[in-house]
Design a protein around this motif. Structure first.
Motif, mmCIF file in Angstrom:
data_model
loop_
_atom_site.group_PDB
_atom_site.id
_atom_site.type_symbol
_atom_site.label_atom_id
_atom_site.label_comp_id
_atom_site.label_asym_id
_atom_site.label_seq_id
_atom_site.Cartn_x
_atom_site.Cartn_y
_atom_site.Cartn_z
ATOM 1 N N ALA A 63 0.862 -1.192 0.000
ATOM 2 C CA ALA A 63 0.000 0.000 0.000
ATOM 3 C C ALA A 63 0.892 1.233 0.000
ATOM 4 O O ALA A 63 1.870 1.298 0.752
ATOM 5 C CB ALA A 63 -0.899 0.019 1.228
ATOM 6 N N ALA A 64 0.556 2.204 -0.857
ATOM 7 C CA ALA A 64 1.296 3.468 -0.880
ATOM 8 C C ALA A 64 0.400 4.565 -0.340
ATOM 9 O O ALA A 64 -0.768 4.672 -0.740
ATOM 10 C CB ALA A 64 1.707 3.799 -2.304
ATOM 11 N N TYR A 65 0.936 5.376 0.553
ATOM 12 C CA TYR A 65 0.219 6.554 1.032
ATOM 13 C C TYR A 65 0.942 7.774 0.472
ATOM 14 O O TYR A 65 2.167 7.873 0.580
ATOM 15 C CB TYR A 65 0.210 6.599 2.566
ATOM 16 N N VAL A 66 0.185 8.705 -0.111
ATOM 17 C CA VAL A 66 0.791 9.883 -0.729
ATOM 18 C C VAL A 66 0.174 11.134 -0.113
ATOM 19 O O VAL A 66 -1.053 11.315 -0.184
ATOM 20 C CB VAL A 66 0.540 9.878 -2.261
ATOM 21 N N GLY A 67 0.998 12.001 0.463
ATOM 22 C CA GLY A 67 0.464 13.263 0.993
ATOM 23 C C GLY A 67 0.949 13.567 2.394
ATOM 24 O O GLY A 67 2.130 13.401 2.708
ATOM 25 N N GLU A 111 3.380 -4.395 3.103
ATOM 26 C CA GLU A 111 4.429 -3.397 2.938
ATOM 27 C C GLU A 111 3.716 -2.061 2.740
ATOM 28 O O GLU A 111 2.901 -1.923 1.828
ATOM 29 C CB GLU A 111 5.304 -3.711 1.725
ATOM 30 N N VAL A 112 3.974 -1.122 3.609
ATOM 31 C CA VAL A 112 3.352 0.204 3.503
ATOM 32 C C VAL A 112 4.453 1.219 3.246
ATOM 33 O O VAL A 112 5.431 1.294 3.995
ATOM 34 C CB VAL A 112 2.568 0.576 4.783
ATOM 35 N N VAL A 113 4.300 1.977 2.147
ATOM 36 C CA VAL A 113 5.294 2.995 1.787
ATOM 37 C C VAL A 113 4.589 4.348 1.802
ATOM 38 O O VAL A 113 3.594 4.536 1.095
ATOM 39 C CB VAL A 113 5.875 2.755 0.375
ATOM 40 N N ALA A 114 5.098 5.286 2.595
ATOM 41 C CA ALA A 114 4.524 6.632 2.629
ATOM 42 C C ALA A 114 5.412 7.550 1.798
ATOM 43 O O ALA A 114 6.631 7.566 1.974
ATOM 44 C CB ALA A 114 4.440 7.135 4.063
ATOM 45 N N GLY A 115 4.787 8.312 0.898
ATOM 46 C CA GLY A 115 5.505 9.321 0.119
ATOM 47 C C GLY A 115 5.015 10.691 0.557
ATOM 48 O O GLY A 115 3.908 11.093 0.192
ATOM 49 N N CYS A 116 5.815 11.392 1.346
ATOM 50 C CA CYS A 116 5.373 12.652 1.959
ATOM 51 C C CYS A 116 6.478 13.694 1.811
ATOM 52 O O CYS A 116 7.667 13.355 1.818
ATOM 53 C CB CYS A 116 5.102 12.468 3.449
ATOM 54 N N PRO A 117 6.111 14.995 1.712
ATOM 55 C CA PRO A 117 7.138 16.029 1.623
ATOM 56 C C PRO A 117 7.863 16.236 2.959
ATOM 57 O O PRO A 117 7.265 15.996 4.017
ATOM 58 C CB PRO A 117 6.354 17.287 1.231
ATOM 59 N N GLU A 118 9.107 16.707 2.869
ATOM 60 C CA GLU A 118 9.845 17.075 4.087
ATOM 61 C C GLU A 118 9.004 18.062 4.877
ATOM 62 O O GLU A 118 8.352 18.936 4.301
ATOM 63 C CB GLU A 118 11.181 17.753 3.726
ATOM 64 N N GLY A 119 9.001 17.925 6.181
ATOM 65 C CA GLY A 119 8.208 18.809 7.032
ATOM 66 C C GLY A 119 6.825 18.239 7.310
ATOM 67 O O GLY A 119 6.136 18.713 8.216
#
Ligand code: CP
Ligand code: NVA
Length: 295
Positions: A142-146, A165-173
């Protein structure tokens, strides 16, 4: 069978049974459940209220501002008093510590119906939806974006319990809390999965079975709106991003959605969307959870 991952699995199994059952058992007959909302809600409120009634119980819906809690009565005293009246307390509030304090002082089970840090009922519905589409989530990605806040954290924890498998795609901060990531990763590894964080949305969704996003401005973050819309712009879930996920990938969103911000209407109203099932599944997982905690 007392391991927390077994409990998550049992709740999901029961939720699937309830969804298929023509009639629900009167498991909450004679029981009352307080539902405290200090923040707005559509899905959580209606699904809890309907679910409790369908199990033969009595939901007591309370707007925080209408309670003495809203005029300064302490959480401790509120917990003690409500425990004399009801069999469980469900609460939505921004401050996670408030829920923890309520749980510490209550003599009845307390269920988090969303804080700024966690949204566990949503995480259970997310996992139920993934399971409906793909079967056992173990080994799926699962991908989480935000924004790395409540829904991201709860997807990580719920997915970890199911060996995903969980992958988070998040901006710095706006990365998820490192303590939550480490805890979820530990749970995931014990179940054959993993949890990790990246900053590139394309890297996050590569090979994913589910692509999950959430609002860019959560309840309590309204004053940061302008800055958030700027920072999160590259993290929009649109058809191009979905095309970078796995071939069967579904799109998930807890709702309410904002077309053209965190997700496009083409995605969440499109053929890859599972958001309506995901919303419906709140009813089933929460009913299962209440049956689990009230035994
Ligand atoms: N997803 C969710 O919790 O929705 P509500 O805010 O409408 O309850
Ligand atoms: N992250 C969102 C979830 C809403 C269901 C919020 O906290 O407002």
């Amino acid at each position: 069978m007392n391991h927390p991952s077994d409990a998550v699995r049992r709740v999901l199994d029961l939720a699937v049974e309830l969804k298929a059952a023509p009639q629900w058992p009167a498991a909450l007959a004679g029981r009352s459940v307080a539902l405290i909302f200090e923040q707005p809600s559509t899905r959580t409120r209606v699904s809890f209220e309907v679910g409790i009634a369908r199990l033969g119980g009595h939901p007591v819906v309370l707007a925080g501002r209408d309670m003495q809690l809203g005029r300064g009565e302490s959480i401790e005293d509120t917990a003690r008093v409500l425990s004399r009246f009801v069999d469980a307390i469900v609460i939505r509030t921004v401050d996670h510590q408030k829920v923890a304090a309520l749980a510490r002082h209550a003599d009845v089970p307390v269920i988090n119906a969303l804080t700024h840090d966690h949204h566990p009922c949503q995480g259970l519905a997310d996992l139920m939806t993934i399971r409906e589409r793909f079967g056992d989530p173990a080994g799926l990605r699962a991908a989480y974006v935000g924004d790395g806040n409540n829904c991201c954290h709860s997807l990580m924890v719920a997915g970890a319990h199911m060996g995903m498998e969980v992958v988070a795609g998040c901006p710095e901060g706006y990365l998820p809390d490192p303590e939550v990531v480490a805890r979820a990763d530990g749970i995931a590894r014990a179940n054959g999965g993993a949890v990790r964080v990246v900053t590139d949305p394309g890297d996050a969704v590569a090979g994913a079975h589910a692509v999950y996003t959430d609002v860019w401005v959560s309840m309590g973050d309204e004053e940061e709106e302008a800055e958030r819309l700027r920072v999160f712009a590259p993290y929009r879930v649109d058809e191009a991003l979905m095309d970078r996920a796995g071939p069967e990938a579904i799109a998930l969103h807890p709702l309410p959605a904002h077309d053209g911000l965190e997700i496009t209407r083409a995605v969440y109203h499109g053929p890859r969307s599972a958001v309506w099932d995901e919303a419906e599944n709140r009813l089933h997982v929460q009913a299962a959870l209440l049956m689990h905690v009230l035994g």
